[in-house]
Design an enzyme around this catalytic site. Structure first.
Site, PDB file in Angstrom:
ATOM      1  N   GLU A   1     -33.181   0.694  20.321  1.00  0.00           N
ATOM      2  CA  GLU A   1     -34.362  -0.064  20.766  1.00  0.00           C
ATOM      3  C   GLU A   1     -34.684   0.225  22.227  1.00  0.00           C
ATOM      4  O   GLU A   1     -35.852   0.318  22.600  1.00  0.00           O
ATOM      5  CB  GLU A   1     -34.171  -1.561  20.528  1.00  0.00           C
ATOM      6  CG  GLU A   1     -34.136  -1.966  19.053  1.00  0.00           C
ATOM      7  CD  GLU A   1     -35.359  -1.517  18.267  1.00  0.00           C
ATOM      8  OE1 GLU A   1     -36.411  -1.257  18.866  1.00  0.00           O
ATOM      9  OE2 GLU A   1     -35.255  -1.406  17.030  1.00  0.00           O
TER      10      GLU A   1
ATOM     11  N   TYR B   1     -40.588  -7.955  22.114  1.00  0.00           N
ATOM     12  CA  TYR B   1     -40.424  -6.979  21.038  1.00  0.00           C
ATOM     13  C   TYR B   1     -38.947  -6.719  20.751  1.00  0.00           C
ATOM     14  O   TYR B   1     -38.487  -6.811  19.613  1.00  0.00           O
ATOM     15  CB  TYR B   1     -41.146  -5.641  21.341  1.00  0.00           C
ATOM     16  CG  TYR B   1     -40.613  -4.586  20.432  1.00  0.00           C
ATOM     17  CD1 TYR B   1     -41.029  -4.540  19.107  1.00  0.00           C
ATOM     18  CD2 TYR B   1     -39.577  -3.748  20.834  1.00  0.00           C
ATOM     19  CE1 TYR B   1     -40.455  -3.653  18.211  1.00  0.00           C
ATOM     20  CE2 TYR B   1     -38.999  -2.860  19.958  1.00  0.00           C
ATOM     21  CZ  TYR B   1     -39.441  -2.811  18.649  1.00  0.00           C
ATOM     22  OH  TYR B   1     -38.853  -1.960  17.771  1.00  0.00           O
TER      23      TYR B   1
ATOM     24  N   ASP C   1     -45.145  -4.338  17.764  1.00  0.00           N
ATOM     25  CA  ASP C   1     -45.268  -3.206  18.672  1.00  0.00           C
ATOM     26  C   ASP C   1     -46.608  -2.513  18.411  1.00  0.00           C
ATOM     27  O   ASP C   1     -47.449  -3.035  17.689  1.00  0.00           O
ATOM     28  CB  ASP C   1     -44.093  -2.247  18.464  1.00  0.00           C
ATOM     29  CG  ASP C   1     -44.222  -1.506  17.147  1.00  0.00           C
ATOM     30  OD1 ASP C   1     -44.851  -2.057  16.219  1.00  0.00           O
ATOM     31  OD2 ASP C   1     -43.716  -0.373  17.038  1.00  0.00           O
TER      32      ASP C   1
END
Length: 342
Positions: free
Chosen positions: A46, A127, A145
């Site tokens: 991520e 996010y 996103d």
DNA sequence: AACACGGGGTC
DNA sequence: GACCCAGTGTT
């Protein structure tokens, strides 16, 4: 009372989720962080995928996991080691943040599992919180996103204009959240993003292959009309850089620890860092002109050859042996330019 | 809400 | 050249 496009979609939530998940389970790309996923691999992926495409991040991910396989190992690594592994990926704050995050986690009595706790950690925004907690802890929180904004705006044929991606994400968050599959939020989130990355492209989306086309208003008109983001103007900058080699050493600038950007990173020094006048510079050899764009700036960097510089240089200017360039951390473009010109 | 971030890819 | 990419942090 006629339903809005969002209400209509939410009304068919169950069927939408099932079609999406069925597709995902047969079409998901095989990615290293999806094979035997761990919290560490999920967090690392991520961070690397913030503003960076999968193809670009992939080799970095493999190198990183080989060198620093756990939060424990990462927490003990030196900043130089961490930055070296990130060298070339850009947005170096991400590397410093995941380093801080590893140190914070290792110091905690147990790994936090709530979105509130993750949101407090460095480099973790809305996010990344949703991604990590949904994938690792089954938290029913929607990831919104760029991919998801594109999908949701098309599903509902929403042509509202947005000034930036953060505003758009905020706007679509409620709809995204309403659609989350609470039985399997991790796969649901990944499926949405996978769909955006492999089918619902920004241009020429492949609606014929889309598992949720029957739920999509956008496919009935021109899906490329959504989402509508207002463009920002590009600002041009001209930069003069110095190429100076003496006795097998190259002159580089190392950004200080306090530098707002590129802290710890080496680049070819600029004209003012070396303290040379513009007229003197332009009297010397122009080797090459490089153009690159980053966020809203277009930089034209002219590299001039200088045979000598002042004896006394500011301390952030360093001589690095050409055969020892691998011992310092260079920004990606400068690394390539030096390899190309040396 | 706007901007900085100083990288890369695609059409 | 325009626009986007599994965004976050600061002002």
């Amino acid at each position: 009372m006629a339903k809005t496009a969002s209400e209509e979609l939410i009304f068919h939530k169950k069927a939408f989720q099932e079609a999406l998940l069925r597709w995902y389970h047969t079409h998901a790309r095989v990615l290293p962080w999806r094979i035997e996923p761990t919290l560490y691999k999920t967090v690392l992926s991520e961070f690397m995928l913030q503003q960076t495409q999968i193809k670009t991040a992939l080799p970095y991910f493999h190198r990183w996991v080989d060198e620093l396989p756990t939060f424990e190992a990462l927490s003990k690594a030196t900043p130089e080691k961490v930055l070296k592994l990130w060298e070339g990926l850009g947005y170096y704050t991400r590397a410093r943040n995941i380093h801080k995050l590893a140190k914070a986690l290792v110091a905690m009595p147990q790994i936090p599992k709530t979105p509130e706790a993750w949101l407090e950690l460095p480099g973790v925004g809305p996010y990344t919180t949703a991604a990590i907690t949904s994938i690792s802890f089954k938290e029913p929180l929607a990831c919104v996103d760029g991919n998801v904004v594109r999908i949701l705006s098309r599903l509902t044929a929403n042509s509202r204009e947005f000034t930036d991606s953060a505003t758009a994400s905020k706007y679509f968050a409620p709809l995204g959240q309403a659609l989350v599959n609470t039985d399997n939020p991790g796969d649901h989130n990944q499926a949405m993003m996978e769909l955006g990355a492999t089918v619902c492209h920004r241009r020429s989306p492949e609606c014929l292959l889309c598992p949720v086309k029957n739920f999509c208003k956008g496919t009935k008109e021109n899906p490329e009309n959504f989402p509508k983001l207002t463009q920002k103007k590009i600002e041009k900058k001209e930069i003069y850089r110095i190429w100076c080699i003496k006795d097998g050493n190259i002159l580089l600038h190392k950004a200080t620890a306090k530098a707002k950007r590129l802290s710890g990173i080496h680049e070819l020094p600029t004209q003012d860092q070396v303290g040379i006048s513009e007229s003197d510079l332009k009297a010397s050899d122009l080797i090459v002109k490089k153009v690159r764009t980053i966020t809203r700036f277009q930089m034209v960097e002219s590299i001039y050859r200088l045979s000598r510089v002042k004896k006394k240089l500011k301390p952030d200017l360093v001589w690095v042996p050409l055969n020892k360039l691998s011992t310092v951390i260079l920004s990606g473009p400068h690394k390539r330019w030096i390899e190309e010109l040396a």
